[in-house]
Every structure is written in structure tokens, then in C-alpha cells.
Design an enzyme around this catalytic site. Structure first.
Site, PDB file in Angstrom:
ATOM      1  N   SER A 103      -7.280  37.983  28.974  1.00  0.00           N
ATOM      2  CA  SER A 103      -6.031  38.735  28.811  1.00  0.00           C
ATOM      3  C   SER A 103      -5.724  39.504  30.093  1.00  0.00           C
ATOM      4  CB  SER A 103      -6.164  39.743  27.670  1.00  0.00           C
ATOM      5  OG  SER A 103      -5.046  40.611  27.637  1.00  0.00           O
ATOM      6  N   TYR A 114     -10.747  46.592  23.554  1.00  0.00           N
ATOM      7  CA  TYR A 114     -10.214  45.231  23.708  1.00  0.00           C
ATOM      8  C   TYR A 114     -10.111  44.864  25.190  1.00  0.00           C
ATOM      9  CZ  TYR A 114      -6.865  41.355  23.799  1.00  0.00           C
ATOM     10  OH  TYR A 114      -6.236  40.157  24.054  1.00  0.00           O
TER      11      TYR A 114
HETATM   12  N1  LIG Z   1      -0.702  37.340  21.775  1.00  0.00           N
HETATM   13  C1  LIG Z   1      -0.866  37.941  22.933  1.00  0.00           C
HETATM   14  O1  LIG Z   1       0.028  38.657  23.438  1.00  0.00           O
HETATM   15  C2  LIG Z   1      -2.145  37.741  23.705  1.00  0.00           C
HETATM   16  C3  LIG Z   1      -2.195  38.242  25.016  1.00  0.00           C
HETATM   17  C4  LIG Z   1      -3.359  38.064  25.760  1.00  0.00           C
HETATM   18  C5  LIG Z   1      -4.441  37.405  25.209  1.00  0.00           C
HETATM   19  N2  LIG Z   1      -4.367  36.954  23.931  1.00  0.00           N
HETATM   20  C6  LIG Z   1      -5.553  36.279  23.393  1.00  0.00           C
HETATM   21  O2  LIG Z   1      -5.194  35.019  22.897  1.00  0.00           O
HETATM   22  C7  LIG Z   1      -6.089  34.646  21.850  1.00  0.00           C
HETATM   23  C8  LIG Z   1      -5.297  34.113  20.670  1.00  0.00           C
HETATM   24  O3  LIG Z   1      -4.413  35.108  20.233  1.00  0.00           O
HETATM   25  P1  LIG Z   1      -3.031  34.807  19.490  1.00  0.00           P
HETATM   26  O4  LIG Z   1      -2.068  35.789  19.983  1.00  0.00           O
HETATM   27  O5  LIG Z   1      -2.717  33.360  19.545  1.00  0.00           O
HETATM   28  O6  LIG Z   1      -3.426  35.280  18.008  1.00  0.00           O
HETATM   29  P2  LIG Z   1      -3.230  34.699  16.536  1.00  0.00           P
HETATM   30  O7  LIG Z   1      -1.981  33.876  16.424  1.00  0.00           O
HETATM   31  O8  LIG Z   1      -3.420  35.862  15.637  1.00  0.00           O
HETATM   32  O9  LIG Z   1      -4.464  33.696  16.387  1.00  0.00           O
HETATM   33  C9  LIG Z   1      -5.779  34.146  16.386  1.00  0.00           C
HETATM   34  C10 LIG Z   1      -6.647  32.990  15.952  1.00  0.00           C
HETATM   35  O10 LIG Z   1      -8.011  33.361  16.132  1.00  0.00           O
HETATM   36  C11 LIG Z   1      -8.705  33.142  14.906  1.00  0.00           C
HETATM   37  N3  LIG Z   1      -9.856  34.022  14.828  1.00  0.00           N
HETATM   38  C12 LIG Z   1      -9.884  35.375  14.887  1.00  0.00           C
HETATM   39  N4  LIG Z   1     -11.158  35.801  14.804  1.00  0.00           N
HETATM   40  C13 LIG Z   1     -11.935  34.697  14.701  1.00  0.00           C
HETATM   41  C14 LIG Z   1     -13.320  34.474  14.565  1.00  0.00           C
HETATM   42  N5  LIG Z   1     -14.179  35.493  14.527  1.00  0.00           N
HETATM   43  N6  LIG Z   1     -13.773  33.196  14.483  1.00  0.00           N
HETATM   44  C15 LIG Z   1     -12.918  32.145  14.518  1.00  0.00           C
HETATM   45  N7  LIG Z   1     -11.586  32.298  14.623  1.00  0.00           N
HETATM   46  C16 LIG Z   1     -11.109  33.557  14.708  1.00  0.00           C
HETATM   47  C17 LIG Z   1      -7.650  33.363  13.840  1.00  0.00           C
HETATM   48  O11 LIG Z   1      -8.063  32.788  12.610  1.00  0.00           O
HETATM   49  P3  LIG Z   1      -8.105  33.683  11.241  1.00  0.00           P
HETATM   50  O12 LIG Z   1      -6.675  33.983  10.925  1.00  0.00           O
HETATM   51  O13 LIG Z   1      -8.751  32.762  10.292  1.00  0.00           O
HETATM   52  O14 LIG Z   1      -8.902  34.913  11.574  1.00  0.00           O
HETATM   53  C18 LIG Z   1      -6.466  32.636  14.483  1.00  0.00           C
HETATM   54  O15 LIG Z   1      -6.626  31.243  14.322  1.00  0.00           O
HETATM   55  C19 LIG Z   1      -6.963  35.857  21.578  1.00  0.00           C
HETATM   56  O16 LIG Z   1      -8.204  35.711  22.200  1.00  0.00           O
HETATM   57  C20 LIG Z   1      -6.185  37.002  22.227  1.00  0.00           C
HETATM   58  O17 LIG Z   1      -7.035  38.030  22.664  1.00  0.00           O
HETATM   59  C21 LIG Z   1      -3.254  37.095  23.168  1.00  0.00           C
END
Ligand SMILES: NC(=O)c1ccc[n+]([C@@H]2O[C@H](COP(=O)([O-])OP(=O)(O)OC[C@H]3O[C@@H](n4cnc5c(N)ncnc54)[C@H](OP(=O)(O)O)[C@@H]3O)[C@@H](O)[C@H]2O)c1
Length: 246
Positions: A144, A157
Site C-alpha cells: 500500500s 496498518y
Molecule cells: N482498497 C484500497 O484502497 C487499497 C489500497 C491499498 C492497498 N490495498 C490492499 O489491497 C488488498 C485487497 O484489498 P481490497 O480493497 O481489494 O479489499 P476487499 O475488496 O475488501 O477484499 C479483501 C479480500 O481479502 C480477503 N481476506 C481478508 N482477510 C483474509 C484472510 N485472513 N485470509 C484470506 N482472505 C482474506 C477477503 O475475504 P473475506 O471477505 O472472506 O474476508 C476479500 O476476498 C489488501 O491487502 C489491502 O490492504 C487496498
């Protein structure tokens, strides 16, 4: 990457029931990879996505749970007999204002590090022999911008993502030539995770040179680029529309 580029390659994408992980799973499958879709609790969404993608399977597993990691690797080998690509995308956070030090308890730090750092590490270690056997193994970690600038949903985080970004460099240093290790560091992405973050999104639109937040596909596009970038290892690519410049 064109259709069929990754034909026969097997990819685990953790946390691929929604958001960046889902977009990545779709993009990998579109160029021929056999994808292992994973999530911790959103089994229905994960199963539905796997049913849509040719050759994909869904495996429920919590990456923070050693038994879950073992089952994810064993299930992948059982389904496809090999592993070529690991996208460590699963992550978690808690929204805590950075100045509210009391709220960022050690329990919060532990919960976030269990998934973002220890879980990623455990799965990476378990996958490494199989990625080495692939002959063209590749890992892409989803870090991130918060790991690189004093920003993000909370200090624990941001620190967890800083650890993940540095882990990327350290792993790249020891896993070559068999396995390349890179990361993406997104800014603000429109996913279920950021659904209610309207004020922050408006701030990004106002500040970032590219004047918009990212789509999950914007990030998946860079992840696919890193999967195919055969002379790149140890890089963390900011995918933030230039927000880090301001
Ligand atoms: N969105 C942003 O602005 C942003 C910015 C920078 C970085 N990121 C990073 O991008 C990644 C994905 O985020 P996203 O925004 O796409 O979020 P999201 O749509 O909420 O998706 C998160 C995914 O991770 C899964 N997950 C969470 N904890 C888990 C675990 N312990 N084991 C296996 N699966 C798990 C969730 O499944 P369940 O629902 O089953 O828990 C879901 O499939 C993360 O690492 C986040 O830190 C996001």
C-alpha cells in the site's frame, strides 16, 4: 499480455472474492492461467467467481491460520499439480486516526500483522518450493502507499504494509533466479473496503495528478505486468495516480 500467455500456469490469488484480488483473478484467467480463488469467509462470492473462470477452483482459507495455509497449498497441488504464480493480496485493517495512539492497542497491531505480515510470510514460505520447481516462479505482494508515506487507515496498518514492502525486497534478494518477487503499492482503490470513504476519495481526486481514485482493474493491470516482467525483481510499484508526488 495476450490471450494464452499464461496457458498452463497455476496462480493462487489470496483474498480474491472481491476488489483487487477478484480483478487480478479475472485478468490472470483471461490470459490463460488456472486460478485458485481464495477468501476467508466470503465463500459464496469466491465459489461464484471460480465457477465463472475457466479451470479455476475456490479454496476457503484464512492466510493467518497455519492450517488454512497448509490446506490452501495442498488443495492447489491436488487441483492442478503445480504452482507458478502467488499473489499475496489478502489483507485487513482497522480505521484509527493516527493521532489516537491509545486506540491503536497491541491487540490491533497483532490482528493486522497476523494477516498482512505473518499470514503472507507463512503462505510464501509454504509456496516457495513449488514456485522454485516451476522454473519461472513469481510472487506479487499487494502492499500500500500507506507503507511508503505517512498515510493510511491506521498506524498499525501502514506499518504492516511497510513490513510487507521491505519483505518483498528481502525475498527477491534470496529467491532469484528461480523466483521473482515484486509488489504493488496502491493508493486509494474503489473496492468494498473503501465503500464509505467518500471524503478521502474526494481528497484524492483533488490532489492526485491523475485526478481520480483507482479501479481494481488499474491495480490488476500492474500486477499482471509484474507477473510478465521477466527481468524485474525486488520492485515495489506505486499505483496511486501520482498521489505520492503531492
Ligand atoms: N482498497 C484500497 O484502497 C487499497 C489500497 C491499498 C492497498 N490495498 C490492499 O489491497 C488488498 C485487497 O484489498 P481490497 O480493497 O481489494 O479489499 P476487499 O475488496 O475488501 O477484499 C479483501 C479480500 O481479502 C480477503 N481476506 C481478508 N482477510 C483474509 C484472510 N485472513 N485470509 C484470506 N482472505 C482474506 C477477503 O475475504 P473475506 O471477505 O472472506 O474476508 C476479500 O476476498 C489488501 O491487502 C489491502 O490492504 C487496498
Amino acid at each position: 499480455m495476450t490471450e494464452g500467455t499464461l496457458a498452463g500456469k497455476v496462480a493462487i490469488v489470496t483474498g480474491s472474492s472481491s476488489g483487487i484480488g477478484e480483478a487480478t483473478a479475472r485478468s490472470l484467467a483471461a490470459v490463460g492461467a488456472l486460478v485458485v480463488v481464495n477468501s476467508r469467509q466470503s465463500t459464496e462470492a469466491g465459489e461464484a467467481l471460480a465457477a465463472e473462470l475457466p479451470g479455476a477452483v475456490y479454496l476457503q482459507a484464512d492466510v493467518a491460520d497455519p492450517a488454512g495455509v497448509e490446506a490452501l497449498v495442498a488443495g492447489t497441488l491436488e487441483a492442478h499439480g503445480r504452482l507458478d504464480i502467488l499473489v499475496n493480496n489478502a489483507g485487513t485493517t482497522q480505521l484509527i486516526a493516527h493521532h489516537d495512539l491509545e486506540a491503536a492497542t497491541v491487540e490491533v497491531w497483532r490482528r493486522i500483522f497476523e494477516v498482512n505480515v505473518f499470514g503472507t510470510w507463512q503462505l510464501t514460505v509454504a509456496c516457495t518450493p513449488h514456485l522454485q520447481a516451476s522454473g519461472d516462479g513469481v510472487i506479487v505482494n499487494v502492499s500500500s502507499l500507506a507503507g511508503h508515506r505517512p498515510t493510511g487507515s491506521s498506524i498499525p496498518y501502514a506499518a504492516s504494509k511497510a513490513a510487507l514492502s521491505h519483505m518483498t525486497l528481502l525475498l527477491a534478494n534470496v529467491l532469484g533466479p528461480a523466483v521473482r518477487v515484486n509488489a504493488v503499492a496502491p493508493g486509494l482503490v474503489d473496492t468494498p473496503w473503501t465503500e464509505d470513504w467518500d471524503t478521502l476519495k474526494a481528497g484524492v481526486r483533488a490532489m492526485a495528478p491523475l485526478q481520480r481514485t483507482a479501479t481494481p482493474e488499474d491495480v490488476a493491470h500492474v500486477i499482471l505486468g509484474l507477473v510478465g516482467a521477466r527481468y524485474v525483481t525486488g520492485e515495489v510499484v506505486l499505483v496511486d495516480g501520482g498521489l505520492h508526488l503531492r
